[in-house]
Design a protein around this motif. Structure first.
Motif, mmCIF file in Angstrom:
data_model
loop_
_atom_site.group_PDB
_atom_site.id
_atom_site.type_symbol
_atom_site.label_atom_id
_atom_site.label_comp_id
_atom_site.label_asym_id
_atom_site.label_seq_id
_atom_site.Cartn_x
_atom_site.Cartn_y
_atom_site.Cartn_z
ATOM 1 N N ASP A 15 -10.389 13.091 7.165
ATOM 2 C CA ASP A 15 -11.485 12.825 8.112
ATOM 3 C C ASP A 15 -12.369 11.728 7.530
ATOM 4 O O ASP A 15 -12.599 11.685 6.327
ATOM 5 N N GLY A 16 -12.818 10.867 8.382
ATOM 6 C CA GLY A 16 -13.720 9.813 7.909
ATOM 7 C C GLY A 16 -12.986 8.670 7.225
ATOM 8 O O GLY A 16 -13.607 7.852 6.545
ATOM 9 N N LEU A 17 -11.676 8.632 7.390
ATOM 10 C CA LEU A 17 -10.890 7.544 6.785
ATOM 11 C C LEU A 17 -11.397 6.203 7.322
ATOM 12 O O LEU A 17 -11.427 5.988 8.534
ATOM 13 N N ASP A 18 -11.806 5.313 6.442
ATOM 14 C CA ASP A 18 -12.393 4.083 6.980
ATOM 15 C C ASP A 18 -11.416 2.916 7.059
ATOM 16 O O ASP A 18 -11.633 1.995 7.824
ATOM 17 N N GLU A 19 -10.345 2.959 6.276
ATOM 18 C CA GLU A 19 -9.391 1.849 6.355
ATOM 19 C C GLU A 19 -7.992 2.418 6.611
ATOM 20 O O GLU A 19 -7.189 2.547 5.689
ATOM 21 N N PRO A 20 -7.706 2.771 7.875
ATOM 22 C CA PRO A 20 -6.429 3.454 8.167
ATOM 23 C C PRO A 20 -5.201 2.625 7.768
ATOM 24 O O PRO A 20 -4.138 3.187 7.490
ATOM 25 N N GLY A 21 -5.371 1.321 7.711
ATOM 26 C CA GLY A 21 -4.218 0.476 7.386
ATOM 27 C C GLY A 21 -3.893 0.404 5.906
ATOM 28 O O GLY A 21 -2.876 -0.173 5.507
ATOM 29 N N ARG A 22 -4.716 1.015 5.073
ATOM 30 C CA ARG A 22 -4.469 0.965 3.614
ATOM 31 C C ARG A 22 -3.122 1.572 3.265
ATOM 32 O O ARG A 22 -2.694 2.552 3.857
ATOM 33 N N LEU A 23 -2.510 1.026 2.227
ATOM 34 C CA LEU A 23 -1.230 1.557 1.773
ATOM 35 C C LEU A 23 -1.431 2.905 1.076
ATOM 36 O O LEU A 23 -2.293 3.035 0.211
ATOM 37 N N ALA A 24 -0.638 3.893 1.485
ATOM 38 C CA ALA A 24 -0.709 5.212 0.830
ATOM 39 C C ALA A 24 0.503 5.421 -0.085
ATOM 40 O O ALA A 24 0.374 5.847 -1.222
ATOM 41 N N ILE A 25 1.686 5.113 0.460
ATOM 42 C CA ILE A 25 2.919 5.395 -0.300
ATOM 43 C C ILE A 25 3.882 4.219 -0.180
ATOM 44 O O ILE A 25 4.058 3.648 0.902
ATOM 45 N N GLU A 26 4.481 3.914 -1.295
ATOM 46 C CA GLU A 26 5.489 2.861 -1.315
ATOM 47 C C GLU A 26 6.774 3.497 -1.816
ATOM 48 O O GLU A 26 6.741 4.294 -2.759
ATOM 49 N N GLU A 27 7.890 3.155 -1.156
ATOM 50 C CA GLU A 27 9.157 3.725 -1.611
ATOM 51 C C GLU A 27 10.008 2.640 -2.258
ATOM 52 O O GLU A 27 9.773 1.444 -2.066
ATOM 53 N N LEU A 28 11.017 3.063 -2.979
ATOM 54 C CA LEU A 28 11.825 2.100 -3.732
ATOM 55 C C LEU A 28 12.579 1.134 -2.826
ATOM 56 O O LEU A 28 12.870 0.006 -3.215
ATOM 57 N N GLY A 30 11.431 -0.304 -0.424
ATOM 58 C CA GLY A 30 10.481 -1.263 0.140
ATOM 59 C C GLY A 30 9.653 -0.698 1.281
ATOM 60 O O GLY A 30 8.714 -1.344 1.742
ATOM 61 N N ALA A 31 9.987 0.514 1.748
ATOM 62 C CA ALA A 31 9.197 1.109 2.850
ATOM 63 C C ALA A 31 7.748 1.289 2.396
ATOM 64 O O ALA A 31 7.489 1.687 1.255
ATOM 65 N N ARG A 32 6.820 0.944 3.284
ATOM 66 C CA ARG A 32 5.394 1.056 2.962
ATOM 67 C C ARG A 32 4.733 1.928 4.024
ATOM 68 O O ARG A 32 4.814 1.638 5.212
ATOM 69 N N ILE A 33 4.108 2.992 3.588
ATOM 70 C CA ILE A 33 3.513 3.951 4.527
ATOM 71 C C ILE A 33 1.999 3.898 4.362
ATOM 72 O O ILE A 33 1.479 4.169 3.274
ATOM 73 N N SER A 34 1.316 3.524 5.435
ATOM 74 C CA SER A 34 -0.147 3.431 5.365
ATOM 75 C C SER A 34 -0.747 4.820 5.561
ATOM 76 O O SER A 34 -0.048 5.773 5.952
#
Ligand code: AMP
Length: 508
Positions: A15-28, A30-34
């Motif tokens: 809740d209150g996430l201010d930058e939803p586009g920020r990277l959360a998880i990167e996989e080997l 190359g997949a990038r999950i915001s």
């Protein structure tokens, strides 16, 4: 997205996430999950759980290989107000039968290859089965892909359960530790502050996610800090050395550090971008700590926790990280050392039972009220089962599990004291001291020693080196030199296996 303020860990995380586009998880690959992707995927999966009949408070058991989808399943379960129950991937069908029978989940998620066997067990408690493979594919993710990402996070109270994690149970049946939303959230938030995690951090996540360390400490701390993690399916020293050039933090069990020390690529240069190396789940040898400092210029930060309590103590971020010590109680956590029999608090430097109290401590063992009662003192302290002391500077030291204490001829022998003496000998890598049934002494002190290749370490040389350094009653009666010590996946030496192996050596 949910906007209701409540104590649900998911709400507290996002809740209150201010930058939803920020990277959360990167996989080997190359997949990038915001962060926004993660929340949407958790929404889709939460919708699938509800569609499969999972209700608030129901258990969702998962025996899945590590994948982002498996992490999403954890988040989705919590979001739906259900209770996440991760199971070690090494458990056999026979073992799963106990866990599933005991926890009575309404849904079991497993690898497609195991669906048939697990399906039979699940059917006995009326649980449905969905599949999720190491590649993130299976009936669960297929259904989630078609589901809506919109999901209103189920409001939960601080003390409502978010997860049940079964203890590894080297003696007796393993017990389900009931962890509340606030247990998990408060502990992770406290660690974010204590270890200085910020959104600029990039964590190398190489731990399994069926255990408190990889699931809660690593993942929740990263997400609370709005940092990102590079998600590795397993520990891989080559890869970790490479990734350190753009990561900032590593959380590991001691074996990560001993194995990385064997890598020629480990140097001040290769670790230059790193901010923090954290170790826990088993004791980090003081030697490993020193070698790591000498090679990399970084002092490993050792902390102490357990499934039931989350994290209890940590060496300081700023301040001396003492080799062999597990640091100070975390903010809000009380730690004391007591006489195991009377429960009376002991003075500084005296060895006794470590007890803890705080918002981190679990709600009890699942369906074991008597066991729960016997593990808590009347004033709410949890009896950890770990023996240790608090030194005059306030650092906590662990000398081993209470059940590993050796009583020989009526005297208490703390294995760690003898192990430290043996470990300091030239040519010795590490050792484990155990008590083995002995007709005269009750238990005979026995040392199992691992030495460097080609080192001339023998039973006679170890006994000679110890002679005069230890009281007679602490001296090992036998010493065995072996290639390696048995360890579980979290790097803990399995003393129960050693005790079985050497059970008959003093038999008459
Ligand atoms: P688990 O519930 O699998 O996390 O195991 C918890 C146990 O691991 C604790 O009760 C301790 O015996 C041990 N442990 C965890 N961290 C440390 C540490 N830094 N040093 C020594 N033992 C540790």
């Amino acid at each position: 997205m949910n906007t209701i303020a409540n104590a649900n860990l998911f709400s507290r995380l996002f809740d209150g996430l201010d930058e939803p586009g920020r990277l959360a998880i990167e996989e080997l690959d190359g997949a990038r999950i915001s962060y926004a992707d993660l929340i949407a995927r958790a929404g889709q999966m939460a919708n699938v759980l509800v569609a499969r009949g999972v209700k608030v408070g129901d258990r969702v058991a998962a025996q899945t290989e590590k994948s982002v989808a498996a992490l999403v399943l954890y988040l989705a379960t919590v979001r739906a107000g259900a209770v996440y129950l991760p199971l070690n991937t090494a458990y056999t069908l026979n073992e799963l039968e106990y866990f599933i029978g005991d926890a009575e989940p309404s849904l079991v998620v497993c690898d497609p290859a195991k669906a048939e066997g697990i399906g039979k067990i699940a059917a006995k408690v009326g649980a449905k089965v969905e599949t999720l493979g190491a590649d993130g594919k299976g009936s669960l993710t297929e259904a989630a892909a078609k589901a809506s990402p919109e999901f209103t996070t189920v409001p939960r109270g601080n003390d409502d359960l978010a997860a049940i994690l079964y203890t590894s149970g080297t003696t007796g049946r393993s017990k389900g530790a009931m962890l509340s939303h606030d247990n998990l959230a408060s502990n992770s938030l406290s660690l974010v502050g204590y270890w200085g995690f910020t959104k600029d951090d990039v964590l190398i996540h190489a731990l399994p996610i069926y255990h408190t360390h990889g699931l809660f400490v690593a993942s929740n701390v990263t997400l609370f800090a709005r940092a990102s993690m590079i998600f590795l399916p397993k520990f891989d020293p080559d890869l970790i050395i490479k990734l350190m050039a753009r990561a900032t933090a590593l959380m590991g069990v001691p074996t990560f550090y001993t194995r990385l020390l064997q890598h020629p690529g480990l140097s001040k240069e290769s670790t230059r971008h790193m901010r923090l190396f954290i170790s826990g789940s088993a004791p980090l040898l003081a030697d490993t700590h020193r070698e790591w400092s000498a090679r990399t210029g970084h002092a490993v930060l050792e902390r102490y926790g357990m499934t039931e309590t989350n994290m209890n103590t940590s060496n300081p971020y700023d301040g001396e990280r003492v080799p062999g010590a597990v640091g100070f109680p975390l903010p809000g956590v009380s730690v004391r050392v007591t006489d195991p029999e009377s429960g009376k608090e002991l003075a500084r430097d005296e060895i006794g039972m470590i007890e803890v109290k705080g918002p981190n401590v679990f709600k009890g063992y699942w369906r074991m009220p008597d066991k729960t009662r016997s593990e808590f003192r009347d004033d709410g302290f949890f009896i950890t089962g770990d023996l240790g002391k608090i030194d005059d500077k306030g650092y906590v030291h662990i000398v081993g599990r209470g059940k590993d204490l050796v009583i020989s001829g009526g005297f208490n022998v703390y294995p760690k004291e003898i192990e430290s003496e043996i470990d300091a000998m030239p040519g010795v890598v590490e050792s484990a001291v155990i008590g083995v049934p002995h007709a005269d002494f009750g238990e005979g002190v026995t040392a199992v020693v691992v030495c460097n290749k080609g080192a001339a370490v023998t039973e006679a040389s170890v006994l000679k080196a110890l002679d005069g350094r230890l009281a007679k009653f602490k001296m090992p009666k036998r010493v065995f030199v072996v290639d390696e010590l048995p360890r579980n996946a979290m790097g803990k030496v399995q003393k129960n296996i050693l005790r079985d192996t050497y059970a008959k050596i003093f038999a008459k």
